[in-house]
Write a protein that holds these residues in place. Sequence first.
Motif, PDB file in Angstrom:
ATOM      1  N   THR A 154      12.578  43.707  30.149  1.00  8.14           N
ATOM      2  CA  THR A 154      11.550  43.032  29.817  1.00  8.14           C
ATOM      3  C   THR A 154      10.673  42.875  30.829  1.00  8.14           C
ATOM      4  OG1 THR A 154      12.876  41.022  30.663  1.00  8.14           O
ATOM      5  CG2 THR A 154      12.940  41.193  28.308  1.00  8.14           C
ATOM      6  N   TRP A 155       9.220  42.530  30.360  1.00  8.52           N
ATOM      7  CA  TRP A 155       8.148  42.325  31.659  1.00  8.52           C
ATOM      8  C   TRP A 155       7.096  41.373  30.777  1.00  8.52           C
ATOM      9  CZ3 TRP A 155       8.967  46.841  28.826  1.00  8.52           C
ATOM     10  CH2 TRP A 155       7.867  47.216  27.990  1.00  8.52           C
ATOM     11  N   ALA A 156       6.279  40.796  31.618  1.00 10.76           N
ATOM     12  CA  ALA A 156       5.405  39.962  31.520  1.00 10.76           C
ATOM     13  C   ALA A 156       3.935  40.269  31.398  1.00 10.76           C
ATOM     14  CB  ALA A 156       5.647  38.302  32.024  1.00 10.76           C
ATOM     15  N   LEU A 157       3.190  40.021  30.794  1.00  5.60           N
ATOM     16  CA  LEU A 157       1.557  40.059  30.989  1.00  5.60           C
ATOM     17  C   LEU A 157       1.025  38.590  30.946  1.00  5.60           C
ATOM     18  CD1 LEU A 157      -0.603  42.889  29.375  1.00  5.60           C
ATOM     19  CD2 LEU A 157      -1.460  40.528  29.547  1.00  5.60           C
ATOM     20  N   GLN A 158       0.139  38.464  31.998  1.00  3.75           N
ATOM     21  CA  GLN A 158      -0.436  37.308  31.858  1.00  3.75           C
ATOM     22  C   GLN A 158      -2.008  37.290  31.593  1.00  3.75           C
ATOM     23  OE1 GLN A 158      -0.608  35.271  35.822  1.00  3.75           O
ATOM     24  NE2 GLN A 158      -1.096  33.423  35.041  1.00  3.75           N
ATOM     25  N   ARG A 159      -2.136  36.408  30.644  1.00  6.60           N
ATOM     26  CA  ARG A 159      -3.503  36.376  29.986  1.00  6.60           C
ATOM     27  C   ARG A 159      -4.571  35.398  30.739  1.00  6.60           C
ATOM     28  NH1 ARG A 159      -0.583  34.488  24.740  1.00  6.60           N
ATOM     29  NH2 ARG A 159      -0.304  36.622  23.755  1.00  6.60           N
ATOM     30  N   GLU A 160      -5.737  35.599  30.432  1.00  7.72           N
ATOM     31  CA  GLU A 160      -6.708  34.770  31.237  1.00  7.72           C
ATOM     32  C   GLU A 160      -6.648  33.195  31.149  1.00  7.72           C
ATOM     33  OE1 GLU A 160      -8.741  36.020  33.477  1.00  7.72           O
ATOM     34  OE2 GLU A 160      -8.784  37.971  32.840  1.00  7.72           O
ATOM     35  N   ASP A 161      -6.044  32.591  30.218  1.00  7.75           N
ATOM     36  CA  ASP A 161      -5.805  31.288  29.952  1.00  7.75           C
ATOM     37  C   ASP A 161      -4.405  30.885  30.580  1.00  7.75           C
ATOM     38  OD1 ASP A 161      -4.032  32.448  28.226  1.00  7.75           O
ATOM     39  OD2 ASP A 161      -4.736  31.316  26.460  1.00  7.75           O
ATOM     40  N   ARG A 162      -3.768  31.980  31.499  1.00  7.54           N
ATOM     41  CA  ARG A 162      -2.362  31.474  32.252  1.00  7.54           C
ATOM     42  C   ARG A 162      -1.411  31.629  31.081  1.00  7.54           C
ATOM     43  NH1 ARG A 162      -3.133  26.968  36.647  1.00  7.54           N
ATOM     44  NH2 ARG A 162      -0.984  27.739  37.007  1.00  7.54           N
ATOM     45  N   SER A 163      -1.645  31.613  29.961  1.00  8.84           N
ATOM     46  CA  SER A 163      -0.364  32.159  28.877  1.00  8.84           C
ATOM     47  C   SER A 163       0.067  33.546  29.170  1.00  8.84           C
ATOM     48  CB  SER A 163      -0.772  31.833  27.572  1.00  8.84           C
ATOM     49  OG  SER A 163      -1.655  32.665  27.254  1.00  8.84           O
ATOM     50  N   PHE A 164       1.294  33.770  28.615  1.00 10.62           N
ATOM     51  CA  PHE A 164       2.050  34.824  28.914  1.00 10.62           C
ATOM     52  C   PHE A 164       2.431  35.415  27.772  1.00 10.62           C
ATOM     53  CE2 PHE A 164       2.576  32.997  33.058  1.00 10.62           C
ATOM     54  CZ  PHE A 164       2.643  34.035  33.757  1.00 10.62           C
ATOM     55  N   ARG A 165       2.272  36.962  27.291  1.00  7.20           N
ATOM     56  CA  ARG A 165       2.728  37.712  26.409  1.00  7.20           C
ATOM     57  C   ARG A 165       3.933  38.543  27.121  1.00  7.20           C
ATOM     58  NH1 ARG A 165       2.048  39.298  21.344  1.00  7.20           N
ATOM     59  NH2 ARG A 165       2.741  41.328  20.703  1.00  7.20           N
ATOM     60  N   HIS A 166       5.235  38.758  26.332  1.00  9.91           N
ATOM     61  CA  HIS A 166       6.135  39.373  26.971  1.00  9.91           C
ATOM     62  C   HIS A 166       6.558  40.731  25.921  1.00  9.91           C
ATOM     63  CE1 HIS A 166       6.737  35.421  28.454  1.00  9.91           C
ATOM     64  NE2 HIS A 166       7.336  36.044  29.301  1.00  9.91           N
ATOM     65  N   TYR A 167       7.076  41.604  26.874  1.00 15.68           N
ATOM     66  CA  TYR A 167       7.271  42.860  25.975  1.00 15.68           C
ATOM     67  C   TYR A 167       8.685  43.389  26.494  1.00 15.68           C
ATOM     68  CZ  TYR A 167       2.281  43.228  25.592  1.00 15.68           C
ATOM     69  OH  TYR A 167       0.820  43.141  25.403  1.00 15.68           O
ATOM     70  N   GLY A 168       9.320  44.041  25.724  1.00 16.64           N
ATOM     71  CA  GLY A 168      10.765  44.276  26.106  1.00 16.64           C
ATOM     72  C   GLY A 168      11.226  45.338  24.990  1.00 16.64           C
ATOM     73  N   ALA A 169      12.554  45.778  25.370  1.00 17.73           N
ATOM     74  CA  ALA A 169      13.323  46.795  24.507  1.00 17.73           C
ATOM     75  C   ALA A 169      14.857  46.637  25.019  1.00 17.73           C
ATOM     76  CB  ALA A 169      12.801  48.240  24.643  1.00 17.73           C
ATOM     77  N   ILE A 170      15.649  46.819  23.773  1.00 19.14           N
ATOM     78  CA  ILE A 170      17.074  47.072  24.089  1.00 19.14           C
ATOM     79  C   ILE A 170      17.415  48.577  24.197  1.00 19.14           C
ATOM     80  CG2 ILE A 170      19.603  46.495  23.387  1.00 19.14           C
ATOM     81  CD1 ILE A 170      18.169  43.854  22.298  1.00 19.14           C
ATOM     82  N   GLN A 171      18.086  49.032  25.189  1.00 19.06           N
ATOM     83  CA  GLN A 171      18.670  50.276  25.107  1.00 19.06           C
ATOM     84  C   GLN A 171      20.260  50.418  24.719  1.00 19.06           C
ATOM     85  OE1 GLN A 171      17.952  52.994  28.518  1.00 19.06           O
ATOM     86  NE2 GLN A 171      18.463  54.805  27.306  1.00 19.06           N
ATOM     87  N   GLN A 172      20.745  50.858  23.849  1.00 19.73           N
ATOM     88  CA  GLN A 172      22.029  50.971  23.783  1.00 19.73           C
ATOM     89  C   GLN A 172      22.820  52.301  24.315  1.00 19.73           C
ATOM     90  OE1 GLN A 172      22.974  50.140  19.393  1.00 19.73           O
ATOM     91  NE2 GLN A 172      24.138  48.293  20.374  1.00 19.73           N
ATOM     92  N   LYS A 173      23.754  52.290  24.780  1.00 19.34           N
ATOM     93  CA  LYS A 173      24.324  53.370  25.475  1.00 19.34           C
ATOM     94  C   LYS A 173      24.958  54.119  24.176  1.00 19.34           C
ATOM     95  CE  LYS A 173      28.340  52.889  27.517  1.00 19.34           C
ATOM     96  NZ  LYS A 173      29.399  52.463  28.651  1.00 19.34           N
ATOM     97  N   SER A 174      24.734  55.558  24.205  1.00 17.69           N
ATOM     98  CA  SER A 174      25.144  56.320  23.124  1.00 17.69           C
ATOM     99  C   SER A 174      26.256  57.461  23.678  1.00 17.69           C
ATOM    100  CB  SER A 174      23.994  56.988  22.273  1.00 17.69           C
ATOM    101  OG  SER A 174      23.398  57.742  23.181  1.00 17.69           O
ATOM    102  N   ALA A 175      26.982  57.895  22.864  1.00 20.98           N
ATOM    103  CA  ALA A 175      28.151  58.885  23.110  1.00 20.98           C
ATOM    104  C   ALA A 175      27.507  60.052  23.484  1.00 20.98           C
ATOM    105  CB  ALA A 175      29.116  58.958  21.883  1.00 20.98           C
ATOM    106  N   ASP A 176      26.350  60.443  22.824  1.00 18.09           N
ATOM    107  CA  ASP A 176      25.698  61.892  22.901  1.00 18.09           C
ATOM    108  C   ASP A 176      24.869  61.993  23.887  1.00 18.09           C
ATOM    109  OD1 ASP A 176      23.779  60.561  21.430  1.00 18.09           O
ATOM    110  OD2 ASP A 176      23.676  62.066  19.992  1.00 18.09           O
ATOM    111  N   GLY A 177      24.405  60.663  24.624  1.00 17.27           N
ATOM    112  CA  GLY A 177      23.309  60.405  25.543  1.00 17.27           C
ATOM    113  C   GLY A 177      21.748  60.645  24.860  1.00 17.27           C
TER     114      GLY A 177
END
Length: 324
Positions: free
Chosen positions: A99-122
């Motif tokens: 997860t990471w955050a991007l601050q806007r000019e009005d000091r509000s935030f938009r967040h970004y993210g991703a879930i990576q699952q472990k897989s048997a075959d990589g």
Amino acid sequence: MTRRFICILFACFTALTASAQRISPASFKALAEKEDSLRYFASRIIFEQEQERREEACDLFIPKLVQALKTPGSFYYPFDSLRTVSIQYPKDSTFRIFTWALQREDRSFRHYGAIQQKSADGQLKLYPLFDNSDFINNWDTITSPKAWIGCLYYKIVQTQYFNKQYYTLFGWDGNNFRSQKKMMEMLSFETGQPVFGAPMFSFAEDTVRKPTLNRFVLEYKQDVNVSLNYSPDMQKVMYDHLISETNEPGKLATYVPDLDYEGFQWKAGKWVHIEKIFHDALEQGKAPIVAPLDQSKKDLKRIRTDDEVFGEQKAQQEKKKKKN
């Protein structure tokens, strides 16, 4: 070269070797090269002066991250030089969340993210998270990755109930120029898909019972520090009790800590609310601080973590017990 330095060097080498054993030398080298580029754009997301340039950096960072994660065995590569991106693992290491955050000019935030699952075959198994919090009026709801209530996760606590794993996520949201937010929410996997939120925050043991919540959120004044974290020593979640400094309970942006603490404890598949963590009363005439603080020794450039704060509180409690 001191013995301590040799031990540290050996520990670092061992950690890198353990990761490399799960990644081919070619993949490890490719990921290291990709990490350099990712670090550059991740830094720009935070430090560029103009919102347009921060957004541009974020738009470039996302496909580069996905491309890097497509490298076979990437789950075992730590990306630990991405200082402005939070990467959290549960105890069983079956997945990790970026997860990471991007601050806007009005000091509000938009967040970004991703879930990576472990897989048997990589091979890559990835769930992108789309911040939909600007369009959700009621945060006490159950959401999917496509309607994620965005935040920056800083801790995951894993619990189990009837052989099912639940992951409690602790997150921070810069919110806006008036207030910040911290939250606890449950993550589970239903038919392999991530689900955020669950009716697991109970107030059944409170003096005045309140409805069970799908998500626990604290909103408070922008320029104050508020703790919300799990204490392994106490096996409880602890957080600051908040009050309105202007005696306006309806205005959450006026809420500040009052030096008392509430919490939650995991019981029978729910986080059960605790109205008061510490019950030790002060002796009459005794100040809560035994000696004045030496302001000259305060390090204002280093923000203490919740674990450090809890550690100091525990040390004070032990000291008091010994005196008694």
